[in-house]
Design an enzyme around this catalytic site. Structure first.
Site: not given
Length: 744
Positions: A14, A426
């Site tokens: 857990c 770009d």
């Protein structure tokens, strides 16, 4: 220099276990950062020390915290063989259910009017091995957690079931060993342990499915490679060696239908390769002499001889696996908040159970009910689902992304991608194919064209710039030999110059410069003559460079370059617009060319004539302009790396340079810009799953704890609900695997 160490951890159940391991690791000298992931069961530790020296200390710290640890080998991940005696395996689960079923049977028969109870001694014999042998894992892990000063799921189960078991022993004693006047609760402790074991086993099976992407990539590695004994293409005498023994430079034979064992270059033969598992591309890719091949690809009908270039950990496949594993092991920012909540959760639940017990016993004088209600609280509140909610979704999201050719390097990129407001592109190699060609060569002198070709070729030899490659290819097609130069100097964003050593321009300084640098280099009639030609080419969407004689201040030639747009770029911009994302193009090209391309494909805003070093500053400026918005940068070149790093989410095209890929959070395994909106869509779906999982994880506890406190949940129902919560969270995350790329 900092190093990253990855360890496999066994035994965590857990979110509290995660906090305990992290706390223990941070106590080790030399550890800067420690991040533990419950879903992948891995820890990532950043350190300034040598990893070889530190690993034994890290493993010792984890073992002290109550867990097992081992280093992760990315290339050869071996699954542990499950023994029949494994208390976490299916045999133990089946045995626990088998022993618990007779205890449950009277409850199942009661609605049918059959009232039958097992003798107390038989209940005791059936329950005891479940409680203390099969359930010993809960006592061991719970005690280790308690010793470290923290609680966990195992502690809650151990306390709750021990209370039910102890109460049963006490009631049995009061009933004078055989006269069952007092109700026994052996079935509660036995069934709770069985259900929790079943839930954890189902959870482990479901978690394996979330790592399917890594398993599928690992399966692409062939075990052996056919190494040529001699480097003779006429004599294919080979021997099979384990792939780990192949070295860069080795010559490998790949027969039809075999997988390519390493990255390399084709020396002989032609074939078609299936690269779908690596790039997400469904069609076959033709390969011939000189082509690059990637390890893990499936060879088609032809035989290939390849020279190994990258092997082992340096191969593309190894890097892909490492990138996916790292993304799944790292925590999303929201998970850190969940971990903080979980660290207080177990102590808070124990406190609630004790308060509830005290209230029920002191106010209502019901010892048995008080104890059972408190046991139910302890069982229903196990924080398993809370710890799995985020990492399970992250694992499923990165897995489905990898399947479609999108590699996500870290969970933060996945969490942020769906929040993007602006994407900056770009131009060359990202929106265009990135392979410009010489479209026209205007000779402005009386010197033969071939002499000028030789000048341009001599200047550009050895350069990796796309326009330089175009000049080299153009000159090769015309069988031109380069003229030698000395003192060649490249000026970033402007051009290249050098001193000519022979021919018509011997001892002259010759330069090849961009059009926007021409005005600063020349003036008067020389500039105007070249400028008219250049503008005409620019109006056609072409890039322009000028070959000039700097010694005599004259223009020798105007060269125009054309680069094709990638297919579907306009559709990508339309998809991003539909997502309410603004698009920006950053280009070193002239304004005329950049504006023409932007208008053609639907880009919102253009920044032209941007020097490579200015891209990162431009991204920072855009971030300030968008205030609370997030910005992504998409690029493929070395000069894009600073801008990728400066953006909130860097997206690199894998057909580009390694440095760009390392600087980005997301890598597109093929040069398809359509993967960008796909990545955003996957991020959006993953974020939805995270929110849904966290809702259900908290919902189970917020509803379950009050119901258990009021007696509406028996310990058995609480155990079933707790197991169901973990399984449901992972199953919900696994629905991401059904995501498919939208068709347009």
């Amino acid at each position: 220099m900092s190093q990253l160490v990855t360890l496999k951890i066994d035994g965590m159940t857990c979110a509290s276990c995660v906090a305990r391991v992290e706390k223990s690791l941070l106590k080790v000298d030399g550890v800067d950062v420690a991040s533990v992931n419950l879903a992948t069961e891995k820890a990532q530790i950043r350190t300034q020390q040598s990893s070889d020296e530190l690993v034994p200390h890290l493993i010792a710290a984890i073992e002290k915290a109550g867990f097992e640890a081992s280093p992760v080998n990315h290339q050869n991940v071996q699954q542990k063989q499950k023994s029949i005696f494994d208390l976490h395996g299916p045999y133990a689960v089946a045995l626990a259910i088998g022993l618990s079923f007779p205890l449950m049977l009277p409850m199942l028969l009661m609605p049918l009017g059959i009232h039958w109870v097992l003798p107390a001694w038989l209940q005791f014999l059936l329950t005891t091995p479940v409680q203390f042998i099969l359930g010993s894992r809960f006592y061991v892990a719970g005690f280790k957690g308690l010793r470290m000063g923290s609680g966990n799921m195992d502690l809650l189960v151990a306390i709750g079931t021990s209370a039910a078991y102890g109460l049963s022993i006490y009631q049995w004693y009061l009933s004078d060993f055989g006269h069952t006047h007092h109700e026994l609760y052996f079935e509660s402790s036995s069934v709770v342990i069985s259900l929790v074991m079943l839930g954890k086993w189902l959870e482990a099976r479901a978690k394996k499915e979330t790592t399917e992407a890594i398993s599928a990539l690992q399966a692409l590695w062939p075990n052996q490679a056919k190494l040529l004994a001699t480097r003779d293409l006429k004599n294919l005498d080979y021997k099979e060696l384990p792939i780990a023994q192949i070295l860069p430079g080795d010559w490998i034979v790949v027969l039809p239908g075999e997988r390519i064992p390493v990255d390399g270059l084709v020396l002989d033969g032609a074939s078609e390769l299936d690269e779908s598992m690596l790039t997400g591309e469904t069609h076959l890719v033709d390969k011939q002499v000189g082509s690059k091949v990637t390890g893990g690809s499936m060879n088609g009908s032809g035989r290939l001889i390849i020279q190994a270039t990258d092997v082992g950990e340096e191969s593309t496949l190894a890097k892909m696996i490492r990138m996916v594993e790292d993304a799944q092991a790292k925590k999303a920012p929201i998970q850190r908040l969940v971990d903080q909540v979980s660290s207080w959760f177990v102590p808070a639940v124990i406190a609630i159970a004790l308060i509830n017990f005290g209230t029920q016993y002191l106010v209502f004088h019901e010892f048995e009910n008080a104890l059972l209600y408190s046991v139910a609280i302890l069982v229903i509140a196990c924080p398993c689902a809370l710890g799995l909610a985020t990492p399970a979704a992250i694992m499923a999201g990165t897995g489905v992304a990898a399947k479609h050719g999108i590699l996500i390097k870290d969970a933060q990129a996945l969490e942020l991608a769906h929040q993007l407001n602006v994407i900056a592109f770009d131009k060359t190699g990202t929106l265009t194919v990135g392979k410009p060609k010489v479209m026209s060569f205007h000779n402005l002198t009386n010197v033969p064209d071939e002499d000028l070709y030789a000048l341009a070729l001599g200047l550009q030899l050895g350069s990796e710039h796309p326009l330089a490659k175009a000049v080299i290819d153009f000159a090769k097609e015309k069988n031109i030999r380069p003229i030698d130069f000395t003192g060649i100097t490249a000026k970033v964003g402007q051009g290249i110059e050098g001193q000519c050593l022979s021919g018509s321009y011997q001892n002259k300084t010759i330069a090849l410069i961009s059009h926007h640098a021409l005005k600063n280099a020349l003036a008067g009639n020389e500039f105007e003559k070249a400028d008219l030609l250049a503008i005409n080419e620019l109006n056609q969407g072409r890039s322009v460079s000028c070959l000039i004689d700097q010694t005599n201040q004259s223009v020798l030639a105007v060269i125009a370059f054309g680069d094709e747009l990638k297919p579907g770029v306009a559709e990508v911009m339309a998809r991003l617009r539909a997502m309410d994302i603004k698009t920006v193009m950053i280009s070193g090209d002239n304004h005329l060319v950049a504006d023409l391309i932007a208008k053609k494909i639907g880009i919102d805003h253009v920044y032209a004539q941007v020097m490579p070093g200015e891209k990162a500053d431009l991204i920072k400026s855009l971030k300030l302009q968008t205030k609370n918005g997030l910005i992504a940068m998409v690029g493929d070149g070395v000069n894009d790396a600073p801008a990728l790093a400066a953006s909130d989410v860097g997206i690199a095209v894998s057909t580009g340079t390694d440095i760009a890929i390392h600087a980005a959070g997301i890598t597109l395994m093929r040069g398809d810009p359509g993967l960008i909106p796909d990545a955003i869509e996957i991020s959006k779906k993953t974020w939805q799953k995270i929110k849904q999982n966290l809702f259900w994880a908290f919902f189970y506890n917020l509803i379950g704890i009050p119901l258990a406190a009021m007696g509406y949940l028996t310990p058995m129902l609480a155990g079933a609900a707790m197991a169901a919560s973990s399984v449901s969270v992972i199953t919900n995350a696994l629905l991401l695997k059904k995501w498919t790329r939208p068709t347009h």
